[in-house]
Design a protein around this motif. Structure first.
Motif, PDB file in Angstrom:
ATOM      1  N   UNK A   1      13.594  41.017  63.900  1.00  0.00           N
ATOM      2  CA  UNK A   1      12.392  41.880  63.649  1.00  0.00           C
ATOM      3  C   UNK A   1      12.488  43.322  64.221  1.00  0.00           C
ATOM      4  N   UNK A   2      11.661  43.902  63.744  1.00  0.00           N
ATOM      5  CA  UNK A   2      11.668  45.493  63.880  1.00  0.00           C
ATOM      6  C   UNK A   2      11.446  45.929  65.446  1.00  0.00           C
ATOM      7  N   UNK A   3      10.590  45.228  66.085  1.00  0.00           N
ATOM      8  CA  UNK A   3      10.340  45.378  67.683  1.00  0.00           C
ATOM      9  C   UNK A   3      11.569  45.275  68.328  1.00  0.00           C
ATOM     10  N   UNK A   4      12.165  43.961  68.203  1.00  0.00           N
ATOM     11  CA  UNK A   4      13.600  43.851  68.813  1.00  0.00           C
ATOM     12  C   UNK A   4      14.565  44.876  68.356  1.00  0.00           C
ATOM     13  N   UNK A   5      14.597  45.444  67.274  1.00  0.00           N
ATOM     14  CA  UNK A   5      15.441  46.567  66.910  1.00  0.00           C
ATOM     15  C   UNK A   5      15.126  47.717  67.717  1.00  0.00           C
ATOM     16  N   UNK A   6      13.850  48.025  67.800  1.00  0.00           N
ATOM     17  CA  UNK A   6      13.631  49.306  68.658  1.00  0.00           C
ATOM     18  C   UNK A   6      14.152  49.006  70.205  1.00  0.00           C
ATOM     19  N   UNK A   7      14.027  47.906  70.625  1.00  0.00           N
ATOM     20  CA  UNK A   7      14.598  47.646  72.086  1.00  0.00           C
ATOM     21  C   UNK A   7      16.162  47.650  72.060  1.00  0.00           C
ATOM     22  N   UNK A   8      16.722  47.302  70.941  1.00  0.00           N
ATOM     23  CA  UNK A   8      18.120  47.132  71.029  1.00  0.00           C
ATOM     24  C   UNK A   8      18.591  48.583  70.930  1.00  0.00           C
ATOM     25  N   UNK A   9      17.879  49.528  70.264  1.00  0.00           N
ATOM     26  CA  UNK A   9      18.570  50.866  70.190  1.00  0.00           C
ATOM     27  C   UNK A   9      18.543  51.682  71.552  1.00  0.00           C
ATOM     28  N   UNK A  10      17.522  50.989  72.344  1.00  0.00           N
ATOM     29  CA  UNK A  10      17.642  51.787  73.779  1.00  0.00           C
ATOM     30  C   UNK A  10      18.794  51.151  74.367  1.00  0.00           C
ATOM     31  N   UNK A  11      18.922  49.774  74.570  1.00  0.00           N
ATOM     32  CA  UNK A  11      19.948  49.211  75.120  1.00  0.00           C
ATOM     33  C   UNK A  11      20.902  48.286  74.457  1.00  0.00           C
ATOM     34  N   UNK A  12      21.610  48.953  73.680  1.00  0.00           N
ATOM     35  CA  UNK A  12      22.698  47.967  72.648  1.00  0.00           C
ATOM     36  C   UNK A  12      24.130  47.558  73.460  1.00  0.00           C
TER      37      UNK A  12
END
Length: 379
Positions: free
Chosen positions: A332-343
């Motif tokens: 989902x998009x919310x998790x994507x935004x989090x992952x961009x910050x801490x991949x």
């Protein structure tokens, strides 16, 4: 049904000029034919990766290299006839894509058609392994003399996809991966991209390179609902640059608000995604084969697959997705935004992934290809 019949008739009619060329023109022993499509990049004659490196490697072999380019739909018949002529008279023809008109043809005994396919490894299903297209569509993969792959482990998948015996598929490696073992070459490519697009400098480059949805280039698309531009823009840091690189099949690109251009840009017109990978700090993709080349760089990756269940059920994947991916997985998009910050990067999975799918990609793939398929001593 009528359309399919008409296509079959048309394709079979192409046997007439091909057979004419075989009867009235002798084999030109000193020629090698390279064929590729350029229509995805209008106005730019940029040879795709594998053929580019093979062509460079042929310089010292003394052959006349015949290059045939399909530039647009308007060049269709001229392209086909030129392709057929050199397929008939060249001892070796090398392609990196599928061409539907090839399957009815009977090659000369002393000529070879070699497929160097534009993707690595085995991820999403293709050709004869796909369940979402009719068997007729896969006929265009049925006339190869040989094919090359990135690892011994994927030979069975390509044998099924191309309807070839495993003995005709060779794990020489992908020639275009040689660039990832040449520091000087990589630096030159990176510098050329910074010079061409200055905004790339001094940024954390986040490359979004998803594959297309749909059966082929006629209905290829990427769902707009998978990206929320407003939320994405707000979440990006001051030094982040989010690059969108869609598959060449996709004609309608993602709409980016004009005032977002300082953080989000579309570089879908770049043909060679490998060149973009060199400047990428974080790759975001779903089922794209660019994960194979990117694995050689050993950098963080995010797998964003909101339609995993549907895509896997329709197109089909060779392996379980969770077992396969070697970075952060988001649905989902919310998790994507989090992952961009801490991949994240699972180094153990990455090592297994590399050994499994990139076994023959070690910087010597072009050399092995030439040694296997190109006779020396032509002068």
């Amino acid at each position: 049904m009528l359309r399919k019949t008409a296509i079959v008739v048309l394709l079979n009619l192409l046997k007439i000029p091909f057979n004419f060329f075989k009867v009235f023109f002798r084999i030109r022993e000193k020629n090698i034919s390279l064929v590729y499509r350029e229509e995805q990049t209008p106005g730019k004659e940029q040879m795709p990766g594998n053929l580019f490196f093979i062509n460079n490697g042929l310089i010292n072999y003394g052959y006349n290299v015949i290059i045939t380019v399909k530039k647009s739909k308007s060049s269709g018949l001229g392209f086909v006839l030129r392709f057929l002529f050199y397929l008939a008279v060249c001892p070796i023809t090398i392609i990196d894509d599928r061409y539907a008109f090839l399957y009815p043809l009977k090659l000369r005994r002393k000529t070879k058609l070699i497929q160097v396919w534009h993707a690595l490894g085995a991820f999403k299903k293709m050709g004869g392994t796909r369940s979402d297209i009719s068997p007729d569509t896969t006929l265009s993969h049925r006339n190869y003399s040989a094919a090359v792959v990135s690892s011994q482990n994927v030979i069975p998948h390509y044998a099924e996809a191309f309807n070839l015996s495993e003995e005709k598929i060779f794990a020489t490696g992908a020639p275009r991966t040689d660039m990832f073992f040449d520091e000087n070459y990589m630096q030159e490519i990176k510098q050329s991209q910074y010079d061409q697009i200055p905004v790339l400098r001094d940024k954390r480059i986040i490359l979004f390179a998803p594959t297309y949805r749909g059966k082929d280039n006629r209905d290829a698309h990427y769902p707009e609902s998978f990206l929320d531009m407003d939320r994405l823009y707000e979440s990006l840091g001051e030094h982040d640059l989010f690059i969108i690189k869609h598959h060449p099949f996709i004609k309608n690109k993602t709409g980016i608000p004009e005032n977002f251009g300082d953080k989000i840009i579309d570089l879908s017109f770049f043909r060679e995604v490998n060149n973009l990978l060199l400047i990428t700090d974080l790759l975001i993709t779903d089922y794209s084969s660019c994960i194979f080349e990117y694995a050689l760089l050993k950098r963080p990756i995010v797998f964003y697959a909101p339609d995993l269940e549907r895509y896997g059920g329709n197109r089909g994947l060779h392996y379980d997705y969770d077992e396969y991916v070697y970075g952060t997985k988001c649905t989902n998009f919310s998790d994507l935004l989090k992952a961009i910050k801490k991949p994240e990067l699972d180094t153990n999975k990455l090592e297994k992934f590399t050994k499994r799918f990139l076994q023959s990609c070690d910087g010597n793939s072009t050399k092995r290809f030439l040694e296997k398929f190109i006779p020396e001593g032509k002068d």
